[in-house]
Design a protein around this motif. Structure first.
Motif, PDB file in Angstrom:
ATOM      1  N   HIS A  14       0.865  -1.136   0.118  1.00 33.56           N
ATOM      2  CA  HIS A  14       0.044  -0.087  -0.052  1.00 33.56           C
ATOM      3  C   HIS A  14       0.887   1.241  -0.006  1.00 33.56           C
ATOM      4  N   GLN A  46       4.309  14.573 -10.594  1.00 34.70           N
ATOM      5  CA  GLN A  46       4.824  14.676 -11.866  1.00 34.70           C
ATOM      6  C   GLN A  46       3.826  15.705 -12.660  1.00 34.70           C
ATOM      7  N   VAL A  62       3.901   1.503  -1.249  1.00 33.56           N
ATOM      8  CA  VAL A  62       4.410   1.742  -2.642  1.00 33.56           C
ATOM      9  C   VAL A  62       3.491   2.069  -3.355  1.00 33.56           C
ATOM     10  N   GLU A  63       2.094   1.692  -3.337  1.00 32.34           N
ATOM     11  CA  GLU A  63       1.194   2.185  -4.248  1.00 32.34           C
ATOM     12  C   GLU A  63       0.889   3.772  -4.026  1.00 32.34           C
ATOM     13  N   ASP A  64       0.910   4.275  -2.761  1.00 29.96           N
ATOM     14  CA  ASP A  64       0.729   5.423  -1.991  1.00 29.96           C
ATOM     15  C   ASP A  64       1.808   6.563  -2.787  1.00 29.96           C
ATOM     16  N   LEU A  65       3.109   6.015  -2.786  1.00 30.61           N
ATOM     17  CA  LEU A  65       4.405   6.654  -3.176  1.00 30.61           C
ATOM     18  C   LEU A  65       4.131   6.763  -4.660  1.00 30.61           C
ATOM     19  N   ARG A  66       3.642   5.722  -5.392  1.00 25.94           N
ATOM     20  CA  ARG A  66       3.628   5.823  -6.870  1.00 25.94           C
ATOM     21  C   ARG A  66       2.408   6.664  -7.202  1.00 25.94           C
ATOM     22  N   THR A  67       1.473   6.572  -6.621  1.00 26.13           N
ATOM     23  CA  THR A  67       0.416   7.823  -6.741  1.00 26.13           C
ATOM     24  C   THR A  67       0.732   9.234  -6.572  1.00 26.13           C
ATOM     25  N   GLN A  68       1.498   9.354  -5.480  1.00 22.55           N
ATOM     26  CA  GLN A  68       2.211  10.613  -5.170  1.00 22.55           C
ATOM     27  C   GLN A  68       3.235  11.288  -6.146  1.00 22.55           C
ATOM     28  N   LYS A  69       3.811  10.289  -6.608  1.00 23.40           N
ATOM     29  CA  LYS A  69       4.984  10.539  -7.487  1.00 23.40           C
ATOM     30  C   LYS A  69       4.274  11.172  -8.878  1.00 23.40           C
ATOM     31  N   GLU A  70       3.082  10.366  -9.274  1.00 28.52           N
ATOM     32  CA  GLU A  70       2.500  10.647 -10.649  1.00 28.52           C
ATOM     33  C   GLU A  70       1.856  12.185 -10.375  1.00 28.52           C
ATOM     34  N   GLU A  71       1.317  12.258  -9.152  1.00 26.56           N
ATOM     35  CA  GLU A  71       0.696  13.580  -8.905  1.00 26.56           C
ATOM     36  C   GLU A  71       1.643  14.760  -8.963  1.00 26.56           C
TER      37      GLU A  71
END
Length: 303
Positions: A117, A130, A119-128
């Motif tokens: 979860h 970007q 990692v998924e949150d960090l990926r979402t934050q990274k996409e946001e």
């Protein structure tokens, strides 16, 4: 022979009448017979004792054998109980170890889920981030273009600091404007309150003045009434004084004429009441003199 059978035989022998057993013998023979019977009974008892002793010995041996077997059985039970306890302890340790391993596996699975979860949150934050960077890159280009035409600023941070300063100044001015508006509104509220207070005070004073005017009118009417009453009383007193003066003058005139006409010397009386008494007495005397039988006597009448 067992004891129960022996005593049963003895009881049956006692039930036989003595007349049938020793009916035709002498007393000495009877005594001997009694002794013989007692000897037989004693032998039977001794024999029974021996049998009892043998049986008791056999029972003791059996009891000892049973005790040994019982001890062996207890020892076997103790060994079996220890075996069961050791088995239960091993089983409990094995179950506890299995439960601990199962709990550790569950915790690891939960930790893995949490990390997934995260990692998924960090990926979402990274996409946001970007996406925000992509949408804000135009502002960077704009700031760079502004920086080219602003010689007093050499870097974008200078522009941002300048903007922050101007924004702070703007906020200060807005705050001052807000405070001034609040002060103005407070002054207006105080003015409205003061105006309302003074208006209420004027209304109260007008009401008081109207009430005082009514009281003044009532007092003036009362004063007019008292003045009229006073005038009436003064007129009445004047009239009474005039009447009193006229009465006194008439009384004094009549008193003077009575003194002149009367032959009785009288002093000069000043009291009207005393004068009236004298006048009354004079008139009474005249009336009395008219009734006297002296027709030739003349009396001067009061004109």
């Amino acid at each position: 022979m067992e004891a129960s059978q022996f005593f049963s035989h003895i009881q049956k022998a006692r039930l036989i009448p003595h007349s049938l057993v020793l009916e035709h013998v002498s007393p000495a023979t009877r005594l001997l017979e009694k002794r013989r019977q007692m000897f037989e009974v004693q032998e039977a008892l001794d024999l029974q004792k021996l049998e009892f002793a043998k049986k008791e010995e056999v029972l003791k041996r059996r009891e000892e054998g049973l005790k040994r077997k019982d001890i062996e059985l207890q020892e076997s039970l103790i060994r079996f109980s220890k075996f069961l306890q050791e088995s239960d302890s091993k089983r409990s340790r094995a179950l506890k170890k299995a439960a601990d391993e199962r709990k550790a596996c569950e915790e690891k699975e939960k930790e893995v889920d949490q990390l997934l979860h995260l990692v998924e949150d960090l990926r979402t934050q990274k996409e946001e981030a970007q996406a925000v960077l992509k949408s804000n890159i135009k502002y960077q280009h704009y700031l760079e273009s502004v920086l080219e035409v602003t010689p007093e600023c050499h870097e974008i941070n200078d522009l941002i600091a300048r903007h922050a300063t101007l924004e702070a100044s703007n906020q200060d001015l807005k705050e001052q404007q807000r405070q001034a508006g609040e002060s103005t509104e407070q002054v207006r509220a105080e003015l409205r309150a003061f105006t309302k207070s003074k208006t209420d005070e004027v209304l109260h004073l007008n009401t008081s003045i109207a009430a005082l005017k009514k009281q003044l009118e009532a007092l003036e009417q009362e004063a007019y009434a008292l003045e009229a009453k006073k005038d009436q009383q003064l007129q009445a007193a004047t009239q009474k004084t005039l009447t009193h003066g006229q009465v006194c003058m008439s009384t004094d005139n009549l008193f003077s004429r009575c003194r002149q006409k009367s032959s009785v010397a009288r002093g000069d009386e000043k009291s009207p009441l005393r004068q009236l008494d004298i006048i009354g007495n004079f008139i009474s005397d005249l009336e009395a003199m008219k009734d006297l039988p002296h027709p030739g006597h003349k009396v001067a009448a009061v004109s």
